[in-house]
Design a protein around this motif. Sequence first.
Motif, PDB file in Angstrom:
ATOM      1  N   UNK A 135      22.058 112.705 -32.605  1.00  0.00           N
ATOM      2  CA  UNK A 135      21.579 111.474 -31.986  1.00  0.00           C
ATOM      3  C   UNK A 135      22.498 111.055 -30.835  1.00  0.00           C
ATOM      4  N   UNK A 136      22.075 110.047 -30.098  1.00  0.00           N
ATOM      5  CA  UNK A 136      22.787 109.621 -28.882  1.00  0.00           C
ATOM      6  C   UNK A 136      24.231 109.218 -29.155  1.00  0.00           C
ATOM      7  N   UNK A 137      24.529 108.756 -30.365  1.00  0.00           N
ATOM      8  CA  UNK A 137      25.869 108.263 -30.675  1.00  0.00           C
ATOM      9  C   UNK A 137      26.727 109.290 -31.403  1.00  0.00           C
ATOM     10  N   UNK A 138      26.144 110.425 -31.744  1.00  0.00           N
ATOM     11  CA  UNK A 138      26.884 111.460 -32.458  1.00  0.00           C
ATOM     12  C   UNK A 138      27.079 111.163 -33.923  1.00  0.00           C
ATOM     13  N   UNK A 139      26.343 110.174 -34.443  1.00  0.00           N
ATOM     14  CA  UNK A 139      26.496 109.792 -35.849  1.00  0.00           C
ATOM     15  C   UNK A 139      25.689 110.682 -36.794  1.00  0.00           C
ATOM     16  N   UNK A 140      24.529 111.089 -36.356  1.00  0.00           N
ATOM     17  CA  UNK A 140      23.633 111.864 -37.213  1.00  0.00           C
ATOM     18  C   UNK A 140      23.340 113.212 -36.587  1.00  0.00           C
ATOM     19  N   UNK A 141      23.560 114.259 -37.370  1.00  0.00           N
ATOM     20  CA  UNK A 141      23.266 115.609 -36.915  1.00  0.00           C
ATOM     21  C   UNK A 141      22.393 116.286 -37.954  1.00  0.00           C
ATOM     22  N   UNK A 142      21.506 117.137 -37.473  1.00  0.00           N
ATOM     23  CA  UNK A 142      20.703 117.945 -38.382  1.00  0.00           C
ATOM     24  C   UNK A 142      20.409 119.280 -37.731  1.00  0.00           C
ATOM     25  N   UNK A 143      20.169 120.263 -38.571  1.00  0.00           N
ATOM     26  CA  UNK A 143      19.865 121.594 -38.082  1.00  0.00           C
ATOM     27  C   UNK A 143      18.363 121.738 -37.875  1.00  0.00           C
ATOM     28  N   UNK A 144      17.987 122.300 -36.750  1.00  0.00           N
ATOM     29  CA  UNK A 144      16.586 122.623 -36.482  1.00  0.00           C
ATOM     30  C   UNK A 144      16.406 124.095 -36.832  1.00  0.00           C
ATOM     31  N   UNK A 160       7.691 130.124 -39.616  1.00  0.00           N
ATOM     32  CA  UNK A 160       7.439 128.724 -39.913  1.00  0.00           C
ATOM     33  C   UNK A 160       7.580 127.908 -38.634  1.00  0.00           C
ATOM     34  N   UNK A 161       6.744 126.896 -38.507  1.00  0.00           N
ATOM     35  CA  UNK A 161       6.784 126.022 -37.340  1.00  0.00           C
ATOM     36  C   UNK A 161       6.925 124.582 -37.834  1.00  0.00           C
ATOM     37  N   UNK A 162       7.836 123.834 -37.239  1.00  0.00           N
ATOM     38  CA  UNK A 162       8.065 122.443 -37.621  1.00  0.00           C
ATOM     39  C   UNK A 162       8.042 121.558 -36.384  1.00  0.00           C
ATOM     40  N   UNK A 163       7.963 120.259 -36.625  1.00  0.00           N
ATOM     41  CA  UNK A 163       7.958 119.290 -35.538  1.00  0.00           C
ATOM     42  C   UNK A 163       8.916 118.166 -35.884  1.00  0.00           C
ATOM     43  N   UNK A 164       9.610 117.654 -34.882  1.00  0.00           N
ATOM     44  CA  UNK A 164      10.554 116.560 -35.072  1.00  0.00           C
ATOM     45  C   UNK A 164      10.353 115.564 -33.936  1.00  0.00           C
ATOM     46  N   UNK A 165      10.539 114.283 -34.250  1.00  0.00           N
ATOM     47  CA  UNK A 165      10.483 113.240 -33.224  1.00  0.00           C
ATOM     48  C   UNK A 165      11.867 113.085 -32.612  1.00  0.00           C
ATOM     49  N   UNK A 166      11.911 112.940 -31.311  1.00  0.00           N
ATOM     50  CA  UNK A 166      13.175 112.741 -30.610  1.00  0.00           C
ATOM     51  C   UNK A 166      13.251 111.312 -30.092  1.00  0.00           C
ATOM     52  N   UNK A 167      14.461 110.801 -30.039  1.00  0.00           N
ATOM     53  CA  UNK A 167      14.720 109.466 -29.508  1.00  0.00           C
ATOM     54  C   UNK A 167      15.469 109.596 -28.187  1.00  0.00           C
ATOM     55  N   UNK A 168      15.404 108.583 -27.383  1.00  0.00           N
ATOM     56  CA  UNK A 168      16.134 108.580 -26.115  1.00  0.00           C
ATOM     57  C   UNK A 168      17.625 108.793 -26.384  1.00  0.00           C
TER      58      UNK A 168
END
Length: 190
Positions: A135-144, A160-168
């Motif tokens: 995320x923008x602040x470096x607080x939350x990370x996840x593996x795609x 497998x195909x997945x979808x994720x929402x992105x934030x500014x």
Amino acid sequence: FFALQPQRFPKKLLPEKILEYPECAFESIYIPCNEVAGDIYDVHHFEDGRIGILIADVSDHGVSSAMIAAMFKMVFSIYSKQLTSPKEIFEQINKVMYETITTGDYVTVFYAIYNPNTQKLLYASAGHPASILCDAFGDNMRLLDTDGFFIGMFESPDFEELEVSLESGDHILLYTDGIYELKNRKEEEY
């Protein structure tokens, strides 16, 4: 017949400059471990505004890997224009590469399509190291990461195909195995 010049052949597979998009920014660095390598990346813009993001790595190193990377890039450019699903693109490319690669080599791939209108990222991985979403602040990370075998190794692998929402302000790091296989002076991986 042609002669390869150090650094010139693989760089032809890479974009000279990644175009700038109002929706997102891209940075890249490419440092091959040998004079000729099989790592490629690309960013392309679709007419409907979506953005395709590719990173791939051919097993092994040297001229044969660079040749397989060139073939992969050519086949990818055909199917990525015809299909809108990373999973379907991988399935079609795998058919071609499985029939063509006779050296035992394979290609790991991460491909994503970002839709700036919906802020959704549709992605799939074919055995490639998981991309990292931060995320923008470096607080939350996840593996795609998704399930999927290497391209060109098996006749009919599942992807497998997945979808994720992105934030500014979100950042995504895409990389090849050269990042985590770096070695110290004693030839030990970090």
